[in-house]
Design a protein around this motif. Structure first.
Motif, PDB file in Angstrom:
ATOM      1  N   VAL A  25       0.834  -1.210   0.000  1.00  0.00           N
ATOM      2  CA  VAL A  25       0.000   0.000   0.000  1.00  0.00           C
ATOM      3  C   VAL A  25       0.863   1.253   0.000  1.00  0.00           C
ATOM      4  CG1 VAL A  25      -1.709   1.323   1.303  1.00  0.00           C
ATOM      5  CG2 VAL A  25      -1.935  -1.167   1.109  1.00  0.00           C
ATOM      6  N   LEU A  26       1.908   1.268   0.841  1.00  0.00           N
ATOM      7  CA  LEU A  26       2.782   2.439   0.894  1.00  0.00           C
ATOM      8  C   LEU A  26       3.540   2.647  -0.412  1.00  0.00           C
ATOM      9  CD1 LEU A  26       4.233   2.131   4.511  1.00  0.00           C
ATOM     10  CD2 LEU A  26       2.631   3.852   3.672  1.00  0.00           C
ATOM     11  N   THR A  27       3.960   1.549  -1.040  1.00  0.00           N
ATOM     12  CA  THR A  27       4.661   1.658  -2.324  1.00  0.00           C
ATOM     13  C   THR A  27       3.761   2.274  -3.381  1.00  0.00           C
ATOM     14  OG1 THR A  27       6.052  -0.258  -1.829  1.00  0.00           O
ATOM     15  CG2 THR A  27       5.849   0.379  -4.134  1.00  0.00           C
ATOM     16  N   LEU A  28       2.523   1.803  -3.463  1.00  0.00           N
ATOM     17  CA  LEU A  28       1.584   2.377  -4.423  1.00  0.00           C
ATOM     18  C   LEU A  28       1.299   3.846  -4.112  1.00  0.00           C
ATOM     19  CD1 LEU A  28      -0.906  -0.598  -4.840  1.00  0.00           C
ATOM     20  CD2 LEU A  28       0.667   0.293  -6.566  1.00  0.00           C
ATOM     21  N   GLY A  29       1.211   4.150  -2.799  1.00  0.00           N
ATOM     22  CA  GLY A  29       0.992   5.547  -2.416  1.00  0.00           C
ATOM     23  C   GLY A  29       2.154   6.436  -2.814  1.00  0.00           C
ATOM     24  N   MET A  30       3.381   5.936  -2.631  1.00  0.00           N
ATOM     25  CA  MET A  30       4.565   6.702  -3.024  1.00  0.00           C
ATOM     26  C   MET A  30       4.636   6.872  -4.537  1.00  0.00           C
ATOM     27  SD  MET A  30       7.402   5.089  -0.411  1.00  0.00           S
ATOM     28  CE  MET A  30       8.744   5.991  -1.187  1.00  0.00           C
ATOM     29  N   LEU A  31       4.276   5.808  -5.275  1.00  0.00           N
ATOM     30  CA  LEU A  31       4.249   5.912  -6.733  1.00  0.00           C
ATOM     31  C   LEU A  31       3.245   6.975  -7.186  1.00  0.00           C
ATOM     32  CD1 LEU A  31       4.449   2.166  -7.841  1.00  0.00           C
ATOM     33  CD2 LEU A  31       6.173   3.948  -8.223  1.00  0.00           C
ATOM     34  N   THR A  32       2.070   6.961  -6.560  1.00  0.00           N
ATOM     35  CA  THR A  32       1.050   7.949  -6.907  1.00  0.00           C
ATOM     36  C   THR A  32       1.523   9.365  -6.631  1.00  0.00           C
ATOM     37  OG1 THR A  32      -0.689   6.344  -6.379  1.00  0.00           O
ATOM     38  CG2 THR A  32      -1.336   8.661  -6.503  1.00  0.00           C
TER      39      THR A  32
END
Length: 222
Positions: free
Chosen positions: A17-24
């Motif tokens: 979840v954090l990785t996707l949030g950082m990508l976004t």
């Protein structure tokens, strides 16, 4: 994931979840930078458009004043517009000097060359008509006005209008590019956000299943 303990599963779930949030967030910041750069690029044609519009306005006024002087029946009109006409010539030359270094495309440079040629014709016709008028030769002044000045003035303004149109096209193209970046960015941000929500929900379900099933098995055994 099934082989990991609860702490490991939590770490994996939150990591996704954090990785996707950082990508976004990273993608959004990159796209915002692109939009800022595109908006900055829009400043150049906007500045040129304003200068050319001012130049066109000066030329429009100068044409009307020259026509009024040549067709007038007394010297009063020429004396009244004398200072304004001299000031318009100076301001027109100053605007031309400011515009020239801003023109970068071959189409702009070629069009400015045509404008310079036509401006010389316009100024020559203006000088000839005013000279004939000052000498009291109204018939010759009116003839020059009709046969030379008006065509030269119309051609001058037509070329300035073309330059304005060229700047408008550049601004429209840059504006469309900004809107395109915004639309593509919005779609990808929505996709990444949906993936983050889906990943979070999936991890939560897997974690819940990994915790609840052993507990149910333990209850049954007990």
């Amino acid at each position: 994931l099934a082989r990991l303990n609860i702490a490991g599963r939590l770490a994996v779930g939150f990591g996704i979840v954090l990785t996707l949030g950082m990508l976004t967030t990273g993608y959004s910041m990159w796209r915002m930078h692109e939009i800022a750069m595109a908006a900055q690029a829009l400043a150049a044609p906007l500045a040129k458009e304003r200068l050319i519009a001012d130049w066109n306005t000066l030329v429009f006024g100068a044409i009307r004043r020259t026509g009024a002087v040549v067709t007038s029946t007394g010297p009063g009109v020429a004396n009244y517009f004398k200072d304004e006409m001299a000031d318009a010539v100076k301001r027109s030359a100053a605007l031309s000097r400011r515009i020239e270094p801003l023109l970068t495309t071959p189409a702009e440079v070629d069009l400015l060359r045509q404008i310079d040629v036509q401006r010389q014709r316009y100024r020559a016709a203006t000088a000839a008509a005013m000279k004939a008028k000052a000498e009291g030769n109204d018939a010759l002044a009116n003839q020059i006005l009709t046969t030379s000045f008006v065509p030269a003035a119309q051609g001058f303004q037509a070329l300035l209008d073309q330059m304005l149109t060229l700047q408008h096209r550049q601004m429209d193209a840059q504006n469309h590019a900004i809107l395109d970046i915004e639309a593509r960015s919005m779609r990808l941000v929505i996709l990444l956000t949906a993936m983050a929500v889906l990943a979070g929900a999936s991890c939560a379900w897997l974690l819940a299943a990994g915790i609840v099933r052993p507990l149910r098995s333990a209850v049954k055994i007990a």
